[in-house]
Design an enzyme around this catalytic site. Sequence first.
Site, PDB file in Angstrom:
ATOM      1  N   ASN A 202       2.042   5.592   4.604  1.00  0.00           N
ATOM      2  CA  ASN A 202       3.380   6.195   4.722  1.00  0.00           C
ATOM      3  C   ASN A 202       3.640   6.545   6.183  1.00  0.00           C
ATOM      4  O   ASN A 202       3.395   7.672   6.631  1.00  0.00           O
ATOM      5  CB  ASN A 202       3.478   7.434   3.848  1.00  0.00           C
ATOM      6  CG  ASN A 202       2.830   7.240   2.485  1.00  0.00           C
ATOM      7  OD1 ASN A 202       1.846   7.883   2.175  1.00  0.00           O
ATOM      8  ND2 ASN A 202       3.363   6.315   1.698  1.00  0.00           N
TER       9      ASN A 202
ATOM     10  N   ASN B 173       0.866  -1.189   0.000  1.00  0.00           N
ATOM     11  CA  ASN B 173       0.000   0.000   0.000  1.00  0.00           C
ATOM     12  C   ASN B 173       0.896   1.230   0.000  1.00  0.00           C
ATOM     13  O   ASN B 173       1.354   1.692   1.042  1.00  0.00           O
ATOM     14  CB  ASN B 173      -0.922  -0.010   1.215  1.00  0.00           C
ATOM     15  CG  ASN B 173      -1.995   1.045   1.145  1.00  0.00           C
ATOM     16  OD1 ASN B 173      -1.806   2.084   0.529  1.00  0.00           O
ATOM     17  ND2 ASN B 173      -3.129   0.780   1.784  1.00  0.00           N
ATOM     18  N   ASP B 174       1.129   1.777  -1.192  1.00  0.00           N
ATOM     19  CA  ASP B 174       2.027   2.926  -1.323  1.00  0.00           C
ATOM     20  C   ASP B 174       1.531   4.154  -0.577  1.00  0.00           C
ATOM     21  O   ASP B 174       2.270   5.142  -0.451  1.00  0.00           O
ATOM     22  CB  ASP B 174       2.200   3.287  -2.805  1.00  0.00           C
ATOM     23  CG  ASP B 174       3.071   2.291  -3.543  1.00  0.00           C
ATOM     24  OD1 ASP B 174       4.084   1.862  -2.976  1.00  0.00           O
ATOM     25  OD2 ASP B 174       2.732   1.932  -4.688  1.00  0.00           O
ATOM     26  N   CYS B 175       0.293   4.123  -0.123  1.00  0.00           N
ATOM     27  CA  CYS B 175      -0.281   5.277   0.560  1.00  0.00           C
ATOM     28  C   CYS B 175      -0.263   5.144   2.082  1.00  0.00           C
ATOM     29  O   CYS B 175      -0.753   6.030   2.787  1.00  0.00           O
ATOM     30  CB  CYS B 175      -1.706   5.521   0.073  1.00  0.00           C
ATOM     31  SG  CYS B 175      -1.800   5.939  -1.677  1.00  0.00           S
TER      32      CYS B 175
ATOM     33  N   GLN C 155       5.430   9.443  -0.916  1.00  0.00           N
ATOM     34  CA  GLN C 155       6.265   8.250  -1.089  1.00  0.00           C
ATOM     35  C   GLN C 155       7.750   8.520  -0.865  1.00  0.00           C
ATOM     36  O   GLN C 155       8.486   7.615  -0.482  1.00  0.00           O
ATOM     37  CB  GLN C 155       6.060   7.663  -2.485  1.00  0.00           C
ATOM     38  CG  GLN C 155       4.816   6.802  -2.633  1.00  0.00           C
ATOM     39  CD  GLN C 155       3.550   7.628  -2.632  1.00  0.00           C
ATOM     40  OE1 GLN C 155       3.444   8.607  -3.363  1.00  0.00           O
ATOM     41  NE2 GLN C 155       2.578   7.245  -1.826  1.00  0.00           N
TER      42      GLN C 155
END
Length: 815
Positions: free
Chosen positions: A490, A486-488, A503
């Site tokens: 963070n 899940n690149d979101c 990112q």
Amino acid sequence: MKFGHFDDSKREYVITQPRTPLPWINYLGCEAYFGLISNTAGGYSFYRDARLRRLTRYRYNNAPFDFGGRYLYLRDNDSGEFWSPSCQPTRTELDQYECRHGMGYTIIGSSRRKIEAQMCYFVPLGETLEIWKFSVTNRRRKPAKLSIFSSIEFCLWDAQDDATNFQRNFSTGQVEIVDGVIYHKTEYRERRNHFAYFACSEKLAGFDTQRDTFLGDCRSWDNPAAVERGKSFNSVAHGWSPHGSHHVKVNLKPGETKEIIFVLGYHENPVDQKFDPPDSQTINKRTVKPVIAKYLDGKNVTAALERLRRYWDGLLGAYQVDSPDPHANRMVNIWNACQCMATFNMSRSASFYESGIGRGLGFRDSNQDLLGFVQMVPARARERILDIAATQLASGGAFHQYQPLTKRGNNDIGSGFNDDPHWLTLGVAAYIKETGDWSILDEPVQFENDAGSERPLYEHLRRSYNYTLERLGPHGLPLIGRADWNDCLNLNCFSDTPGQSFQTTTNKEGKTAESVFIAGLFVLAAKELAEIARKRKLNDEAERCLAEAATMEKVIHQHGWDGKWFVRAYDDFGKPIGSKVCKEGKIFIESQGMCIMAGIGLKDGKAKLALESVNKHLATKHGIVLLNPAYTKYYIELGEISSYPPGYKENAGIFCHNNPWIIIAETMLGNGNRAFDYYTRINPSARENIGQLHRCEPYVFAQMVAGKDAPTHGEAKNSWLTGTAAWTYFAVTQWIFGIRTDYDGLLVDPCIPAKWKGFKVSRVFRGETFDIEVRNPKGVMKGVRRIVMDGVEIPDQLLRPTGDGRKHNVLVEMG
């Protein structure tokens, strides 16, 4: 509401009206030259890299949405009326319209004032060009005097620079026009040895290469001055915006048809042979002229299109199914496989939602995509694996993305996405299971494309495994880094400044925030690496992998279990995410799917509890949302995930990519009814009748569908380039239909709806065809009572290739 229908016999989707809710697109090209094309002929073309080698210009986020493309104008020279056979860009009402998106080609046909027109667009195999095969027919009772104007707008190669550096670009455009062929040669005089060309099979009445002259002052593409007046200006571009337009006049008798071929292409010359004569600034056309001549010949065009059809016969023939569900059949047999090839070629770089500028090919993405295309193009899968591995860092980490033209890591994004390394292990495992090619593990591969750093690919897998063990957090779980899948999410970003990248911005050291998802992924990858090691007779190494997997599994049970589901992560403060103690975001989909796919919780009932929680808290009629409840405000400690409004994207949207993980998990527990139900909820073919709500194409999966907290629940976005394609194909073919690749053969283990009486699969595997008939006389969801192959009952569920290359008849009885 429907906007078309499937024609399964021709492997086409037929769009019957040009005004679809969004542009419904297709991809042209299978190898190095690619194009995107919409149902109204919008889109663009590029060679290998959508940013660095873009041939034609396209304007994203425009109004209308779809702006710029492969346009043709038809003009009635007697009345002066003109229109676009593809509807765009004139948007003239057509008496009849049809667009057929097929495998690597698109056909757009229409009729107005009893003049029929049809355009067939495709990229021939082995070539760096596209063909527009245009035909026009006079259905009137009297002769028709017509003009045809072609139109494309050249991009000045680097799409990012083309859209921003106007102080330079308005002065660099150059063309040559020779024998009716328009050659675009901007920057060819200096550092480039490539050019574009646009040719026509007919004698020209005129041409234009300067966009503003073709359009005229204060005009746009819907009413170009050249078309309106019925005569080209014969303009030659000097700076500003190079353009390509041919003008052909045609006189047709009643019932007569005329065919015209246009060829748009890319060509390179050796650096020391750029010019002819050598001391001139004139393009050396000696090697491109034969190519142009070949494809301006209609017979060669027909042969090339037929060859393309046969090529797709071979690709799709690798796996064909005949089941009681027509939606599953057409997606597996045609469109899901087609989409998997698009994600293989594009990763996430170039669609109508990805501009081709900001992203290259993803390390994680491309490895996951292998699951969907390896059976179709195993040789190219091998090449892709080696390219991906060469961008890996010596530490075992990886560049998150790399550019397809240079095959080097993208420094703008960098590394630190701590799930990335393990996807290489899973990608390599999928390749070996499909092909039996163990030699790939001994291939020398560089680290970070650094000459002299070559080590066997197997060493890359070892370093992927060790990467996590060297980066464990306070609970013994893997550190998340910049993000995991899940690149979101963070957890080390803590951004409070507009414009910062979630990112790449890190305001924390990254020594606390942990990911339960990566922990599950590590267990899955470690078990796979252990099996690979065992097959290579590295038994001690295999035992170490299994021991570390078992240790991680214990940590997950201790710190990653929340009572009824798996925790998602721990933030920088050491607080759980995806836990009942959270006010919002109590449960996430990712850790449920990944942990169960890794085998965690199958024996002690945790997996069953987790899946019941998914069904209760996350499942909706349009698919399974990513988390629940949605975040209603921005949490600085969570990052981008909470920046989206509730119900969209990662903030409780239906992120279709991970729905197949739950589908697979359900099959592992034997729940065929629920697994297929979840599959059907996101199957675009099954959603065709709600086209006005769904909006995206009904023939390919979308990245996301708006979740239950969104005002537009059920609306899809970001179609085509998504990991949903590969994962859904993998889930339905290998876990629902259950014809699953293994190191020694095909494992037969279906998990289907109880009401199904059976199904058939034809599977090409390691050079042999297995025609498999599965019967379900007792109406079970899972379980195989016996298997008979070529008249002989086999002792287990594994179909082993015999090495003779022949067809095998297999009968499977469930029970």
